[in-house]
Motif scaffolding. Structure first.
Motif, PDB file in Angstrom:
ATOM      1  N   ARG A 101      -9.635   2.310  -3.076  1.00 47.91           N
ATOM      2  CA  ARG A 101      -8.956   1.078  -2.726  1.00 47.91           C
ATOM      3  C   ARG A 101      -7.535   1.139  -3.275  1.00 47.91           C
ATOM      4  O   ARG A 101      -7.313   1.629  -4.387  1.00 47.91           O
ATOM      5  CB  ARG A 101      -9.657  -0.138  -3.329  1.00 47.91           C
ATOM      6  N   ASP A 102      -6.590   0.640  -2.498  1.00 50.62           N
ATOM      7  CA  ASP A 102      -5.192   0.587  -2.917  1.00 50.62           C
ATOM      8  C   ASP A 102      -4.640  -0.800  -2.620  1.00 50.62           C
ATOM      9  O   ASP A 102      -5.034  -1.445  -1.643  1.00 50.62           O
ATOM     10  CB  ASP A 102      -4.346   1.616  -2.160  1.00 50.62           C
ATOM     11  N   VAL A 103      -3.694  -1.241  -3.455  1.00 55.37           N
ATOM     12  CA  VAL A 103      -2.961  -2.483  -3.224  1.00 55.37           C
ATOM     13  C   VAL A 103      -1.484  -2.154  -3.391  1.00 55.37           C
ATOM     14  O   VAL A 103      -1.084  -1.539  -4.384  1.00 55.37           O
ATOM     15  CB  VAL A 103      -3.389  -3.592  -4.213  1.00 55.37           C
ATOM     16  N   TYR A 104      -0.682  -2.558  -2.403  1.00 60.91           N
ATOM     17  CA  TYR A 104       0.756  -2.297  -2.408  1.00 60.91           C
ATOM     18  C   TYR A 104       1.504  -3.620  -2.378  1.00 60.91           C
ATOM     19  O   TYR A 104       1.099  -4.556  -1.672  1.00 60.91           O
ATOM     20  CB  TYR A 104       1.170  -1.502  -1.173  1.00 60.91           C
ATOM     21  N   LEU A 105       2.599  -3.683  -3.113  1.00 61.57           N
ATOM     22  CA  LEU A 105       3.505  -4.822  -3.058  1.00 61.57           C
ATOM     23  C   LEU A 105       4.839  -4.311  -2.546  1.00 61.57           C
ATOM     24  O   LEU A 105       5.407  -3.364  -3.106  1.00 61.57           O
ATOM     25  CB  LEU A 105       3.674  -5.445  -4.450  1.00 61.57           C
ATOM     26  N   ARG A 106       5.325  -4.934  -1.468  1.00 61.77           N
ATOM     27  CA  ARG A 106       6.587  -4.512  -0.862  1.00 61.77           C
ATOM     28  C   ARG A 106       7.484  -5.723  -0.643  1.00 61.77           C
ATOM     29  O   ARG A 106       6.990  -6.843  -0.479  1.00 61.77           O
ATOM     30  CB  ARG A 106       6.312  -3.821   0.471  1.00 61.77           C
ATOM     31  N   ALA A 107       8.786  -5.470  -0.629  1.00 57.80           N
ATOM     32  CA  ALA A 107       9.765  -6.529  -0.386  1.00 57.80           C
ATOM     33  C   ALA A 107      10.661  -6.121   0.773  1.00 57.80           C
ATOM     34  O   ALA A 107      11.024  -4.951   0.912  1.00 57.80           O
ATOM     35  CB  ALA A 107      10.608  -6.773  -1.635  1.00 57.80           C
ATOM     36  N   ASP A 108      10.987  -7.108   1.607  1.00 60.73           N
ATOM     37  CA  ASP A 108      11.887  -6.890   2.743  1.00 60.73           C
ATOM     38  C   ASP A 108      12.757  -8.132   2.870  1.00 60.73           C
ATOM     39  O   ASP A 108      12.271  -9.185   3.306  1.00 60.73           O
ATOM     40  CB  ASP A 108      11.078  -6.650   4.011  1.00 60.73           C
ATOM     41  N   ALA A 109      13.981  -8.008   2.435  1.00 62.04           N
ATOM     42  CA  ALA A 109      14.916  -9.135   2.398  1.00 62.04           C
ATOM     43  C   ALA A 109      14.297 -10.262   1.575  1.00 62.04           C
ATOM     44  O   ALA A 109      14.046 -10.084   0.394  1.00 62.04           O
ATOM     45  CB  ALA A 109      15.282  -9.574   3.804  1.00 62.04           C
ATOM     46  N   ASP A 110      14.025 -11.406   2.178  1.00 64.55           N
ATOM     47  CA  ASP A 110      13.462 -12.529   1.428  1.00 64.55           C
ATOM     48  C   ASP A 110      11.960 -12.698   1.660  1.00 64.55           C
ATOM     49  O   ASP A 110      11.386 -13.722   1.319  1.00 64.55           O
ATOM     50  CB  ASP A 110      14.197 -13.822   1.782  1.00 64.55           C
ATOM     51  N   ARG A 111      11.310 -11.690   2.218  1.00 68.64           N
ATOM     52  CA  ARG A 111       9.867 -11.735   2.485  1.00 68.64           C
ATOM     53  C   ARG A 111       9.143 -10.754   1.573  1.00 68.64           C
ATOM     54  O   ARG A 111       9.646  -9.662   1.292  1.00 68.64           O
ATOM     55  CB  ARG A 111       9.546 -11.389   3.939  1.00 68.64           C
ATOM     56  N   TRP A 112       7.952 -11.122   1.119  1.00 72.35           N
ATOM     57  CA  TRP A 112       7.114 -10.280   0.266  1.00 72.35           C
ATOM     58  C   TRP A 112       5.850  -9.930   1.016  1.00 72.35           C
ATOM     59  O   TRP A 112       5.258 -10.784   1.680  1.00 72.35           O
ATOM     60  CB  TRP A 112       6.788 -11.003  -1.033  1.00 72.35           C
ATOM     61  N   HIS A 113       5.444  -8.671   0.942  1.00 74.33           N
ATOM     62  CA  HIS A 113       4.289  -8.182   1.683  1.00 74.33           C
ATOM     63  C   HIS A 113       3.293  -7.535   0.722  1.00 74.33           C
ATOM     64  O   HIS A 113       3.687  -6.742  -0.136  1.00 74.33           O
ATOM     65  CB  HIS A 113       4.725  -7.146   2.725  1.00 74.33           C
ATOM     66  N   VAL A 114       2.026  -7.871   0.882  1.00 77.43           N
ATOM     67  CA  VAL A 114       0.952  -7.264   0.110  1.00 77.43           C
ATOM     68  C   VAL A 114       0.029  -6.575   1.106  1.00 77.43           C
ATOM     69  O   VAL A 114      -0.362  -7.164   2.110  1.00 77.43           O
ATOM     70  CB  VAL A 114       0.168  -8.320  -0.703  1.00 77.43           C
ATOM     71  N   GLU A 115      -0.271  -5.308   0.835  1.00 77.78           N
ATOM     72  CA  GLU A 115      -1.214  -4.553   1.653  1.00 77.78           C
ATOM     73  C   GLU A 115      -2.435  -4.226   0.811  1.00 77.78           C
ATOM     74  O   GLU A 115      -2.315  -3.692  -0.281  1.00 77.78           O
ATOM     75  CB  GLU A 115      -0.589  -3.256   2.162  1.00 77.78           C
ATOM     76  N   GLN A 116      -3.592  -4.536   1.334  1.00 73.80           N
ATOM     77  CA  GLN A 116      -4.871  -4.200   0.712  1.00 73.80           C
ATOM     78  C   GLN A 116      -5.503  -3.130   1.592  1.00 73.80           C
ATOM     79  O   GLN A 116      -5.821  -3.385   2.752  1.00 73.80           O
ATOM     80  CB  GLN A 116      -5.757  -5.442   0.651  1.00 73.80           C
ATOM     81  N   ARG A 117      -5.639  -1.912   1.056  1.00 77.29           N
ATOM     82  CA  ARG A 117      -6.149  -0.795   1.853  1.00 77.29           C
ATOM     83  C   ARG A 117      -7.469  -0.286   1.284  1.00 77.29           C
ATOM     84  O   ARG A 117      -7.595  -0.049   0.092  1.00 77.29           O
ATOM     85  CB  ARG A 117      -5.142   0.349   1.893  1.00 77.29           C
ATOM     86  N   ALA A 118      -8.426  -0.078   2.156  1.00 80.38           N
ATOM     87  CA  ALA A 118      -9.724   0.484   1.790  1.00 80.38           C
ATOM     88  C   ALA A 118      -9.884   1.816   2.508  1.00 80.38           C
ATOM     89  O   ALA A 118      -9.689   1.897   3.718  1.00 80.38           O
ATOM     90  CB  ALA A 118     -10.857  -0.462   2.186  1.00 80.38           C
ATOM     91  N   GLY A 119     -10.189   2.878   1.755  1.00 83.60           N
ATOM     92  CA  GLY A 119     -10.472   4.159   2.375  1.00 83.60           C
ATOM     93  C   GLY A 119      -9.348   5.170   2.361  1.00 83.60           C
ATOM     94  O   GLY A 119      -9.371   6.124   3.129  1.00 83.60           O
ATOM     95  N   GLY A 120      -8.353   5.012   1.532  1.00 81.71           N
ATOM     96  CA  GLY A 120      -7.281   5.999   1.434  1.00 81.71           C
ATOM     97  C   GLY A 120      -6.320   5.938   2.617  1.00 81.71           C
ATOM     98  O   GLY A 120      -6.266   4.952   3.347  1.00 81.71           O
ATOM     99  N   ALA A 121      -5.573   7.019   2.816  1.00 80.05           N
ATOM    100  CA  ALA A 121      -4.526   7.049   3.836  1.00 80.05           C
ATOM    101  C   ALA A 121      -5.060   6.809   5.246  1.00 80.05           C
ATOM    102  O   ALA A 121      -4.374   6.241   6.087  1.00 80.05           O
ATOM    103  CB  ALA A 121      -3.791   8.388   3.780  1.00 80.05           C
ATOM    104  N   GLU A 122      -6.284   7.210   5.500  1.00 73.16           N
ATOM    105  CA  GLU A 122      -6.891   7.029   6.821  1.00 73.16           C
ATOM    106  C   GLU A 122      -7.679   5.729   6.918  1.00 73.16           C
ATOM    107  O   GLU A 122      -8.340   5.470   7.921  1.00 73.16           O
ATOM    108  CB  GLU A 122      -7.825   8.205   7.129  1.00 73.16           C
ATOM    109  N   GLY A 123      -7.610   4.904   5.885  1.00 74.88           N
ATOM    110  CA  GLY A 123      -8.447   3.712   5.801  1.00 74.88           C
ATOM    111  C   GLY A 123      -7.945   2.532   6.612  1.00 74.88           C
ATOM    112  O   GLY A 123      -7.004   2.620   7.394  1.00 74.88           O
ATOM    113  N   VAL A 124      -8.570   1.412   6.356  1.00 75.56           N
ATOM    114  CA  VAL A 124      -8.274   0.158   7.040  1.00 75.56           C
ATOM    115  C   VAL A 124      -7.490  -0.744   6.095  1.00 75.56           C
ATOM    116  O   VAL A 124      -7.842  -0.868   4.919  1.00 75.56           O
ATOM    117  CB  VAL A 124      -9.587  -0.541   7.463  1.00 75.56           C
TER     118      VAL A 124
END
Length: 76
Positions: free
Chosen positions: A18-41
Motif C-alpha cells: 500500500r502507498d499513500v502520496y501527497l501532491r500539490a498543484d498550484a492551490d490544489r492538494w491531491h492525495v493518492e491511495q494506491r493498493a498493489g504497487g505500481a500496477e495497482g489500483v
C-alpha cells in the motif's frame, strides 16, 4: 504537479503493498491511495486546503500497518 510526501506500508507484493502520496498543484492538494504497487489500483482525493489533505493522509495511515515515509530529504 509536485509530489510532496510518500508513505509505504513496508510490505512487498501485489496483494500486500500500500502507498499513500501527497501532491500539490498550484492551490490544489491531491492525495493518492494506491493498493498493489505500481500496477495497482488507486483512489484519488482532491482538496483546496493543505490541512484537509493532511487530515485525509492521517486517516489513511491509521491502523496496524508499519507505515514508513519514503520522501527524500532535501540536501543540506
Amino acid at each position: 504537479m509536485e509530489q510532496r510526501r510518500h508513505w509505504w506500508n513496508g510490505k512487498w507484493g501485489r496483494l500486500a503493498r500500500r502507498d499513500v502520496y501527497l501532491r500539490a498543484d498550484a492551490d490544489r492538494w491531491h492525495v493518492e491511495q494506491r493498493a498493489g504497487g505500481a500496477e495497482g489500483v488507486s483512489r484519488y482525493y482532491e482538496f483546496g486546503d493543505e490541512d484537509e489533505a493532511y487530515d485525509r493522509v492521517r486517516a489513511l495511515l491509521a491502523g496496524s500497518d508499519g507505515w514508513r515515509e519514503l520522501t527524500p530529504r532535501p540536501p543540506g
